[in-house]
Every structure is written in C-alpha cells, then in structure tokens.
Design a protein around this motif. Structure first.
Motif, PDB file in Angstrom:
ATOM      1  N   SER A 198     -10.441   5.195  -0.832  1.00 53.20           N
ATOM      2  CA  SER A 198      -9.408   6.075  -0.269  1.00 53.20           C
ATOM      3  C   SER A 198      -8.458   5.275   0.355  1.00 53.20           C
ATOM      4  O   SER A 198      -8.562   4.093   0.397  1.00 53.20           O
ATOM      5  CB  SER A 198      -9.946   7.235   0.381  1.00 53.20           C
ATOM      6  N   ASP A 199      -7.005   5.755   0.554  1.00 50.96           N
ATOM      7  CA  ASP A 199      -6.082   4.839   0.941  1.00 50.96           C
ATOM      8  C   ASP A 199      -5.798   5.087   2.442  1.00 50.96           C
ATOM      9  O   ASP A 199      -6.747   5.724   3.222  1.00 50.96           O
ATOM     10  CB  ASP A 199      -4.475   5.061   0.276  1.00 50.96           C
ATOM     11  N   GLY A 200      -4.880   4.645   3.065  1.00 52.71           N
ATOM     12  CA  GLY A 200      -4.562   4.599   4.344  1.00 52.71           C
ATOM     13  C   GLY A 200      -4.519   6.097   5.329  1.00 52.71           C
ATOM     14  O   GLY A 200      -5.271   6.066   6.174  1.00 52.71           O
ATOM     15  N   ASP A 201      -4.129   6.993   4.680  1.00 53.07           N
ATOM     16  CA  ASP A 201      -4.141   8.471   4.972  1.00 53.07           C
ATOM     17  C   ASP A 201      -4.926   9.327   4.261  1.00 53.07           C
ATOM     18  O   ASP A 201      -4.870  10.389   4.759  1.00 53.07           O
ATOM     19  CB  ASP A 201      -2.607   8.897   5.051  1.00 53.07           C
ATOM     20  N   GLY A 202      -5.677   8.813   3.637  1.00 53.01           N
ATOM     21  CA  GLY A 202      -7.146   9.446   2.822  1.00 53.01           C
ATOM     22  C   GLY A 202      -6.455  10.510   1.849  1.00 53.01           C
ATOM     23  O   GLY A 202      -7.381  11.229   1.657  1.00 53.01           O
ATOM     24  N   ASP A 203      -5.413  10.473   1.244  1.00 56.55           N
ATOM     25  CA  ASP A 203      -4.889  11.594   0.222  1.00 56.55           C
ATOM     26  C   ASP A 203      -4.989  10.733  -1.296  1.00 56.55           C
ATOM     27  O   ASP A 203      -5.187  11.669  -2.067  1.00 56.55           O
ATOM     28  CB  ASP A 203      -3.689  11.995   0.578  1.00 56.55           C
ATOM     29  N   ARG A 204      -5.583   9.387  -1.455  1.00 56.73           N
ATOM     30  CA  ARG A 204      -5.841   9.056  -2.417  1.00 56.73           C
ATOM     31  C   ARG A 204      -7.089   8.613  -2.876  1.00 56.73           C
ATOM     32  O   ARG A 204      -7.863   8.611  -1.941  1.00 56.73           O
ATOM     33  CB  ARG A 204      -4.931   7.635  -2.629  1.00 56.73           C
ATOM     34  N   ASN A 205      -7.502   8.680  -4.121  1.00 58.44           N
ATOM     35  CA  ASN A 205      -8.921   8.191  -4.457  1.00 58.44           C
ATOM     36  C   ASN A 205      -9.146   7.262  -5.819  1.00 58.44           C
ATOM     37  O   ASN A 205      -8.096   7.595  -6.611  1.00 58.44           O
ATOM     38  CB  ASN A 205      -9.885   9.501  -4.694  1.00 58.44           C
TER      39      ASN A 205
ATOM     40  N   GLY B 120       5.714  12.921  -6.487  1.00 56.92           N
ATOM     41  CA  GLY B 120       5.554  13.413  -5.297  1.00 56.92           C
ATOM     42  C   GLY B 120       4.959  14.802  -4.887  1.00 56.92           C
ATOM     43  O   GLY B 120       5.315  15.780  -5.679  1.00 56.92           O
ATOM     44  N   TRP B 121       3.930  14.715  -3.815  1.00 65.28           N
ATOM     45  CA  TRP B 121       3.190  15.960  -3.816  1.00 65.28           C
ATOM     46  C   TRP B 121       4.079  17.275  -3.537  1.00 65.28           C
ATOM     47  O   TRP B 121       3.636  18.511  -3.894  1.00 65.28           O
ATOM     48  CB  TRP B 121       2.004  15.911  -2.943  1.00 65.28           C
ATOM     49  N   LYS B 122       5.255  17.310  -2.893  1.00 68.58           N
ATOM     50  CA  LYS B 122       5.985  18.422  -2.574  1.00 68.58           C
ATOM     51  C   LYS B 122       6.370  19.289  -3.603  1.00 68.58           C
ATOM     52  O   LYS B 122       6.464  20.483  -3.511  1.00 68.58           O
ATOM     53  CB  LYS B 122       7.370  17.908  -1.873  1.00 68.58           C
TER      54      LYS B 122
ATOM     55  N   ALA C 261       2.036   5.421   6.769  1.00 70.44           N
ATOM     56  CA  ALA C 261       3.152   4.986   5.484  1.00 70.44           C
ATOM     57  C   ALA C 261       2.108   4.750   4.552  1.00 70.44           C
ATOM     58  O   ALA C 261       2.217   4.145   3.561  1.00 70.44           O
ATOM     59  CB  ALA C 261       3.463   3.732   6.049  1.00 70.44           C
ATOM     60  N   SER C 262       0.827   5.638   4.625  1.00 71.54           N
ATOM     61  CA  SER C 262      -0.092   5.951   3.277  1.00 71.54           C
ATOM     62  C   SER C 262      -0.792   4.577   3.122  1.00 71.54           C
ATOM     63  O   SER C 262      -1.464   3.897   3.836  1.00 71.54           O
ATOM     64  CB  SER C 262       0.693   6.461   2.301  1.00 71.54           C
ATOM     65  N   HIS C 263      -0.344   4.116   1.681  1.00 64.35           N
ATOM     66  CA  HIS C 263      -1.069   2.947   1.286  1.00 64.35           C
ATOM     67  C   HIS C 263      -0.530   1.529   1.788  1.00 64.35           C
ATOM     68  O   HIS C 263      -0.794   0.565   1.491  1.00 64.35           O
ATOM     69  CB  HIS C 263      -1.295   3.091  -0.421  1.00 64.35           C
TER      70      HIS C 263
END
Ligand code: VG1
Ligand code: CO
Length: 547
Positions: free
Chosen positions: A280-287, A349-351, A111-113
């Motif tokens: 970075s965030d929970g799942d590593g995609d943010r910075n 959204g990245w999609k 659930a990301s961040h």
C-alpha cells in the motif's frame, strides 16, 4: 483560553489538484502557509457551530505540527469536537470511515505516494460529511478564498496530548468547551473490515499454510496490517514488512508499484516466493496485488473483484453498478456488461465517484493508478482490496495467476500500460498537449498502428447525479477495435509537470492472451510517441516509470 485573529497575506498558489493541495514540505511548513489554507477551508466549508471534525494523516514529517495547528484553528472556527487517531495517525480510508460515523467533515494530511520528509512533499485534503473528497466546486472556491484572505483564527488552547486515547476537554473563552477525542486509529476500521469479509474462511486459509507478504513501505498501513493480517487473521509474524510508520518512509518512495516496492517484488518473483503479495502507499488508499511470479494490473484487479464480488459476504447481494476513471482499462466494463449492471466512466480522481456512491448507483469503483474501493467508505482503500483478494482466494482455492488467467479466458484481456514522464518543464508538457489537441479533429477515420481511429476528443464529464461538468480531463484517441491511447497531465506532482500516457488494447483470441505486455502494445506505444511528438518536445527518450 482566548481566540486570536491573526493578520495574514493571501497565497495565490493554493489550488487543490487531483487529490487535495500538495506542495513541498518546506513551503507547507513556511509561516502562515498551512494556516492560510486551513482558514480558507473553514470559510468555504462553513461548518455549523458545534460540528465534529476528523483530523489525521499518514505520519509524514510535519504531520504532528500541522494537526496541532489545525486543532487550534478548528476550536476558533466553531468546531466543538475534533477526532484524531493516536499520534495524529489515520489512514485515508480509516479517516473516511470515521467521518461517515457522524462528523461534519475531515482534514486528511498526506501527499499520498509522494516521498515525505523535510525535502519531500506534504499535502492536505478536505473531505465532506459523506467521507469523500470535496467536489471541484468546493476546491475551486477554496482556491479563490485562499487567494483573498487577510486573517485567520486561532484558539490559545491549554496543552493537549495527541498520544493519550480518550477525550480531553479544553475551554475556549466565549465559546464553551472544546473536546479533543483521540482514538485507536485501527479499531473502527478493523471492525468495518470484519463486517465485509469472511474472516473465518480467511483465518482457515492462513491456518492451512497460505503464505503472503504485505509491504507497508514504512507508511500508514503498518499498524492496520499488523492488527488485521497477523492479529485477527492469524497470518504468521513477519507477514508484514516495513510495518513501522516513519516520518520519511525510511527514505523510500511509498508508491506501491513494480519500481518502488522492489523488496516485495523481489520476494514474489524470487525462489520460494509466497502465494500472495501486496503493498500500500503513504496514506493507505492504494494497493498493488501480486501472485507468485505474477503481477495483477490494477485495471484487471478491479475487473476480477467485480466478477467475483458475490463470493464475499459484504457484496453477496450483487453490485448496483461499477465505475472506473477514464484512463483505467475497460476490463471492468466487460464484466459489468456480463452482469447486466451499469458502468460509469469518470475523470481521474476519487472525488468523481462520490455522487455515484452516495446515490447508490455503483458499489465498486477503481482507477488504473492502484486504487480500488467500494461504497463502504468514500475513498479508495488499499487494505480493503487486499482482504477482498484473500477472501476470493479462500473461496476459490486457486492461485492469483489461475484466477486472472480464467478471467481473461472468460472475458478477454485488456492489455494495458502507463508511461509517466516526471519533472518535465511545464512549457514542454503544455506544448505536447497543445500539439495533440490541435490534431484531434483530424484523427477520426485515419489508420494508425494497423487500426482505425473511431473518435478523438478532450474528455469532458457530466456528473449523472448533480449535472455538474468538468472539462479537459485528458486527451483520448479511441480505435474501432477497442484500443485506446490517452494523454493527460498529472494533478498531484509538485515539481514541473508529469505527462502520463496510457495505452490499452483489447484481445479475445485465446491464442494471444499470454503475450508479454510490451509486445502486445508495442505498435500503439510507438504510435503514441510519434503522434504526440513527445520525445522531441520534452527531450525525454524514456519514461521515468513504466507500469
Ligand atoms: C494520481 C492518479 C489518480 C489518483 C491520484 C491520487 O493523480 O493518476 O488516479 O486519484 O493520483 O491518488 P494524477 O493527477 O497525478 O494522475 V493518491 O493515492 O495520491 O491520493
Ligand atoms: Co494515496
């Protein structure tokens, strides 16, 4: 081991949002909830028999149990190989990379961040064979299917070990062998990073005394950052803080912003601050990128990476184009203009970046929400952005602050802020949006905040590659001088509604490039609150988070 078909009743609330399905952990782990959604994913994906699926997550509470179930369901749904990281761990960008190396799809658990734990949030996102989040047409079909299912399929597999690196072959009756391949979660990703960045120059930078702190926030990037920063690049031990992933992220909110990454912020704004800071965030995609006593807004970060890209080996040939989400500041547009490359504006959204990346029309893209990425994977990538900055610093030999100040002097500055109002009752949030929507047609030509409104609309997107359309992606008020006010509702929250207000103004006067952000945007913020009637309609006199 045999395959069982288990009767279930459908769930009507399994509609994926901005980034997959996010719900409270208690709901996700309730009987049949995960199973129902996963079966809907398999039904819509319709993977050919013999497919390979990547499954991994950020290690939050329920990660392992969910993966265990998904593996058994994959075996019963025609998948012949599942690849997972040791312990079920994979950062979102690392999972994207593994999928691109030859899988037909992937399921990413995060659930990301959002906070994790039994009282936190859980999430599941399906990524297609290109490594990117499945498009809206897919997620809508999944929601419909999830609301209509009456059974799911599960294979009674022999015991397997998610902690043992290697291939385990498990038999499924009537189907044949099923393989579980457990990989080192970091290895392939680290090799990819070595192919993009000048590790020798970055090693020399650290050897010369460059100091940084990377805050992994007890989430997934800890092992990646230890391996790459302290291992391959020779940064001193202790460079990575909060580097052990915990199922509840140490009770914290794994969101790399000025509010939640406070330990890092205190270091970078304190006495004896290091040269560079990142989180970075929970799942590593943010910075989040920080210099000594300096914060880089994500929109500026994207613009700086674009402007300096050719200094980095992986981007030395230049950029095909760039893209940003609609609420992201137009700082990168100015760089694209100077470079003579196209700049695309997509919904949040990245999609929405996937088709542009697949078609080779863009090389870099980003969002104001601490997300930056490129065509190396089909997700935003936190550690990649950090390495990109280190590579630029190694080449330019300047501080983060100097690099950004020189950027503003050359391209102008887009002052930017975002106000988040979290946990607002849905009715109140909808009333704010309805009130604004009703005014859109009357706004053009009027004077607000000492400016003139050029246009006002509800952002709609037409994908330039496949022509698909997405409506109602946020309300925009655009001014003749480039300033913007944007209002949208979050699609990642799990409790009530979150209203996001994004404010931007463009400045090219050299004497006005270093104002405090709150001062530069004061009039626009006040106007946005007045026009939206937000405070009266929500009863909120201040936002939950200001970025
Ligand atoms: C938020 C951000 C959006 C981002 C999304 C997923 O969505 O605004 O830019 O793509 O989170 O990021 P929303 O709908 O709440 O505004 V992640 O790191 O949570 O996968
Ligand atoms: Co994330």
């Amino acid at each position: 081991m045999s395959i069982r078909t288990i009767t279930t009743s459908p769930f009507a609330d399994q509609r994926p949002g901005t980034s997959g399905l996010r719900k409270r952990t208690a709901l996700f782990s309730a009987p049949r909830y995960l199973e129902n959604f996963v079966q809907a994913l398999f039904d819509v994906a319709a993977l050919p028999v013999g497919s390979t699926l990547v499954v991994g997550g950020d290690g939050r509470f329920f990660n392992r149990e969910a993966i265990d179930t998904i593996i058994r369901m994959a075996a019963a749904n025609g998948v012949s190989r599942v690849i997972s990281g040791r312990g079920g761990l994979l950062s979102t960008p690392a999972a994207s990379h593994l999928i691109r190396q030859g899988a037909q799809g992937g399921m990413i658990l995060s659930a990301s961040h959002n906070p994790g734990g039994p009282d936190g949030d859980f999430g599941l996102k399906y990524n297609s064979a290109n490594g990117g989040p499945a498009p809206e047409s897919f997620t809508n079909a999944v929601a419909d299917r999830a609301g209509a299912l009456t059974s799911y399929r599960l294979a009674d597999l022999a015991p397997f070990d998610l902690d043992a690196i290697g291939v385990q072959v498990l038999d499924v009756d009537g189907v044949g062998p099923f393989a579980l391949e457990v990989v080192d979660p970091v290895a392939a990703y680290a090799t990819l990073m070595e192919s993009l960045f000048d590790f020798a120059a970055m090693r020399a930078l650290f050897a010369g005394g460059f100091r940084m702190t990377f805050d992994a926030m007890h989430a997934i990037t800890g092992p990646y950052a230890h391996d790459i920063l302290e291992g391959r690049l020779g940064a001193p031990a202790g460079t990575v803080i909060n580097g052990v992933p915990l199922t509840d992220f140490g009770g914290g909110h794994p969101d790399p912003n000025l509010t939640y990454a406070h330990e890092l912020v205190e270091q970078l704004f304190g006495a004896d601050a290091p040269d560079f800071g990142a989180a970075s965030d929970g799942d590593g995609d943010r910075n989040m990128i920080l210099g000594r006593h300096f914060f880089v807004t994500p929109s500026d970060s994207l613009a700086v990476l674009a402007a300096n890209a050719t200094m980095v080996p992986g981007y030395a040939r230049g950029l095909a184009g760039v893209a940003r989400s609609m609420p992201t500041s137009a700082a990168v547009d100015v760089v694209a203009d100077a470079l003579g490359v196209p700049c695309f504006e997509t919904p949040t959204g990245w999609k929405f970046f996937g088709n542009l990346l697949d078609a080779g029309r863009i090389t870099l893209c980003g969002e104001e929400s601490f997300g930056t990425g490129s065509d190396h994977v089909r997700e935003k990538d936190g550690l990649w952005a950090v390495l990109f900055w280190i590579n630029i610093i190694a080449v330019r030999g300047q501080s983060v602050e100097t690099i950004v100040h020189e950027h503003w002097a050359r391209y102008g500055r887009n002052y930017y802020t975002r106000y988040d109002y979290e946990g607002v009752p849905s009715e109140a949030a909808n009333s704010v949006m309805a009130h604004l929507r009703a005014q859109l047609a009357t706004l053009p030509g009027t004077a607000l905040a000492g400016r003139t409104v050029r246009a006002a609309d509800d952002f709609a997107y037409r994908d330039p590659v496949d022509g698909s359309t997405s409506a109602k992606q946020g309300l925009r008020v655009l001014f003749t001088d480039g300033a913007r006010m944007i209002f949208r509702l979050s699609g990642t929250g799990t409790e009530g509604a979150t209203i996001r207000v994004y404010i931007e103004s463009r400045e090219t006067n050299p004497a006005r490039l270093n104002l405090p952000v709150a001062e530069a945007l004061h009039d626009l913020v006040t106007t946005a609150l007045t026009v939206s009637d937000l405070e009266a309609r929500t009863g909120r006199t201040s936002p939950t988070v200001i970025t």
